[in-house]
Design a protein around this motif. Structure first.
Motif, short mmCIF file in Angstrom:
data_model
loop_
_atom_site.label_atom_id
_atom_site.label_comp_id
_atom_site.label_asym_id
_atom_site.label_seq_id
_atom_site.Cartn_x
_atom_site.Cartn_y
_atom_site.Cartn_z
N ASP A 25 0.86 -1.18 0.00
CA ASP A 25 0.00 0.00 0.00
C ASP A 25 0.90 1.23 0.00
N PRO A 26 0.89 2.05 -1.08
CA PRO A 26 1.79 3.20 -1.14
C PRO A 26 1.50 4.26 -0.10
N ALA A 27 0.35 4.19 0.58
CA ALA A 27 0.07 5.15 1.65
C ALA A 27 0.80 4.77 2.94
N ARG A 28 1.25 3.52 3.01
CA ARG A 28 1.88 3.05 4.25
C ARG A 28 3.34 2.67 4.08
N GLN A 29 3.74 2.29 2.87
CA GLN A 29 5.11 1.87 2.62
C GLN A 29 5.54 2.36 1.24
N HIS A 30 6.83 2.36 1.00
CA HIS A 30 7.30 2.73 -0.33
C HIS A 30 8.47 1.85 -0.73
N LEU A 31 8.70 1.77 -2.04
CA LEU A 31 9.74 0.94 -2.60
C LEU A 31 11.00 1.76 -2.88
N LEU A 32 12.14 1.12 -2.73
CA LEU A 32 13.43 1.72 -3.04
C LEU A 32 14.16 0.82 -4.03
N LEU A 33 14.61 1.39 -5.15
CA LEU A 33 15.45 0.65 -6.08
C LEU A 33 16.87 0.66 -5.52
N GLU A 34 17.41 -0.53 -5.28
CA GLU A 34 18.74 -0.64 -4.72
C GLU A 34 19.79 -0.51 -5.82
N LEU A 35 20.72 0.42 -5.65
CA LEU A 35 21.80 0.64 -6.60
C LEU A 35 23.13 0.31 -5.94
N ALA A 36 23.97 -0.45 -6.63
CA ALA A 36 25.28 -0.81 -6.09
C ALA A 36 26.14 0.44 -5.95
N ASP A 37 26.70 0.64 -4.79
CA ASP A 37 27.63 1.74 -4.53
C ASP A 37 27.01 3.11 -4.77
N ASP A 38 25.71 3.22 -4.57
CA ASP A 38 25.06 4.51 -4.74
C ASP A 38 23.82 4.57 -3.87
N ARG A 39 23.17 5.70 -3.88
CA ARG A 39 21.97 5.88 -3.07
C ARG A 39 20.83 5.03 -3.62
N ASP A 40 20.01 4.48 -2.73
CA ASP A 40 18.78 3.83 -3.16
C ASP A 40 17.79 4.91 -3.58
N ARG A 56 16.65 -4.97 -7.95
CA ARG A 56 16.39 -5.35 -6.57
C ARG A 56 15.74 -4.15 -5.86
N PHE A 57 14.67 -4.44 -5.13
CA PHE A 57 13.95 -3.41 -4.40
C PHE A 57 13.93 -3.75 -2.91
N SER A 58 13.88 -2.72 -2.10
CA SER A 58 13.63 -2.90 -0.68
C SER A 58 12.38 -2.10 -0.32
N VAL A 59 11.82 -2.40 0.84
CA VAL A 59 10.58 -1.77 1.29
C VAL A 59 10.89 -0.93 2.52
N ALA A 60 10.42 0.32 2.50
CA ALA A 60 10.59 1.22 3.64
C ALA A 60 9.22 1.63 4.16
N ASP A 61 9.12 1.82 5.46
CA ASP A 61 7.86 2.23 6.06
C ASP A 61 7.57 3.70 5.76
N GLY A 62 6.28 4.01 5.71
CA GLY A 62 5.84 5.38 5.49
C GLY A 62 5.65 5.67 4.02
N PRO A 63 4.91 6.75 3.71
CA PRO A 63 4.71 7.14 2.32
C PRO A 63 6.01 7.66 1.71
N GLN A 64 5.96 7.96 0.42
CA GLN A 64 7.14 8.44 -0.26
C GLN A 64 7.72 9.69 0.40
N PRO A 65 9.05 9.77 0.53
CA PRO A 65 9.65 11.00 1.07
C PRO A 65 9.48 12.15 0.09
N ALA A 66 9.50 13.37 0.61
CA ALA A 66 9.36 14.54 -0.26
C ALA A 66 10.50 14.61 -1.25
N ASP A 67 11.71 14.29 -0.81
CA ASP A 67 12.87 14.27 -1.70
C ASP A 67 13.02 12.87 -2.27
N ASP A 68 12.29 12.59 -3.35
CA ASP A 68 12.30 11.24 -3.90
C ASP A 68 13.20 11.14 -5.13
N ASN A 69 14.00 12.16 -5.40
CA ASN A 69 14.90 12.14 -6.55
C ASN A 69 16.27 12.67 -6.12
#
Length: 276
Positions: A25-40, A56-69
């Motif tokens: 549920d994107p209102a409760r969690q968000h996905l992160l694309l995992e990058l080797a040797d860089d920021r997710d 590869r993706f990981s799951v983080a709690d909470g909605p998308q952060p404001a700084d998503d780029n």
């Protein structure tokens, strides 16, 4: 994600399809694309990404952060028109809009299209309003789109909806088209005879899949029970709507060649045919 492997067709994929696949549920969690040797990099529900099968993706709690780029530690040099971006033009952020992708081609002209070059599957078009999470080995090209004079699939689908269901209202709200189908009859297990149904058509339809549906608030089962996964109220087009969190199962992939407004309305009515 949490060590689980998911099967999804390679190609140009909406973030919503990955959220649905992993039942997030994107209102409760968000996905992160995992990058080797860089920021997710956060992948939004309404972002697009080229899936090659190695992601590869990981799951983080909470909605998308404001700084998503966020700024990357290692700038990206994807390929555009068979040329890898030179170091002095490399990308310091991974998410690009249609306009930013077009600007990578100094010869881009108004009316040209931006396309994703894919292996073994048809190439995909990036449509204005889309935002793409670009990876280092992505390949893009620009080309005149031409003009064959046909109506869009959305126009054609809306015409069929009006033929079959009569009272249809369409409202543009941001990057979405809201389609309201009025007076849909309900089975006897509900507390009223009919309801309006709201469908949300995302930018990029039909490549972008529809998801969920909304009804006139106050819909409950005839015995007083609240329907499952339908307790959220949201406001669209100046009205309050009751959301049914009803998603396509993992075995069903949205097919832009066969799926559309009519099939999604049938999908919504399948849920309304269930007494729970």
């Amino acid at each position: 994600m949490a060590g689980t492997r998911y099967d999804i067709s390679r190609g140009f994929v909406a973030g919503a399809a990955i959220y649905n696949l992993a039942d997030i549920d994107p209102a409760r969690q968000h996905l992160l694309l995992e990058l080797a040797d860089d920021r997710d990099i956060p992948l939004r529900h309404d972002d697009y990404i080229v899936i090659n099968g190695r992601e590869r993706f990981s799951v983080a709690d909470g909605p998308q952060p404001a700084d998503d780029n966020p700024c990357l530690r290692k700038p990206l040099s994807p390929t555009i028109n068979e040329q890898e971006l030179p170091a002095d033009r490399a990308l310091h952020q991974s998410k690009l809009s249609f306009e930013q992708l077009a600007a990578l081609d100094p010869d881009f002209e108004s009316g040209d299209g931006v396309f994703v070059e894919l292996k073994d599957v048809p190439d995909a078009q990036v449509i204005p309003g889309m935002r793409v999470l670009v990876q280092a080995d992505d390949r893009f090209y620009t080309s005149p789109c031409g003009n064959v004079g046909f109506e869009t699939k959305l126009d054609a689908d809306l015409g069929l909806m009006r033929e079959r269901h009569g009272d249809i209202e369409c409202i543009d709200e941001g990057t979405r088209r809201l389609v309201i189908v009025r007076g849909q009859e309900l089975p006897a297990h509900w507390n009223r005879r009919s309801t309006d149904i709201l469908l949300q058509v995302p930018q990029g339809y039909p490549l972008a899949a529809l998801d969920m549906f909304w009804v006139t608030p106050g819909l409950a089962l005839a015995d007083g029970r609240q329907p499952q996964n339908a307790d959220q109220l949201e406001t669209f087009a100046g009205r309050t709507w009751q959301r049914f969190s009803w998603h396509y199962p993992p075995g069903h992939r949205w097919n832009p060649a066969t799926d559309g407004l009519l099939s999604h309305l049938r999908f919504a009515r399948v849920r309304l045919g269930q007494a729970h």
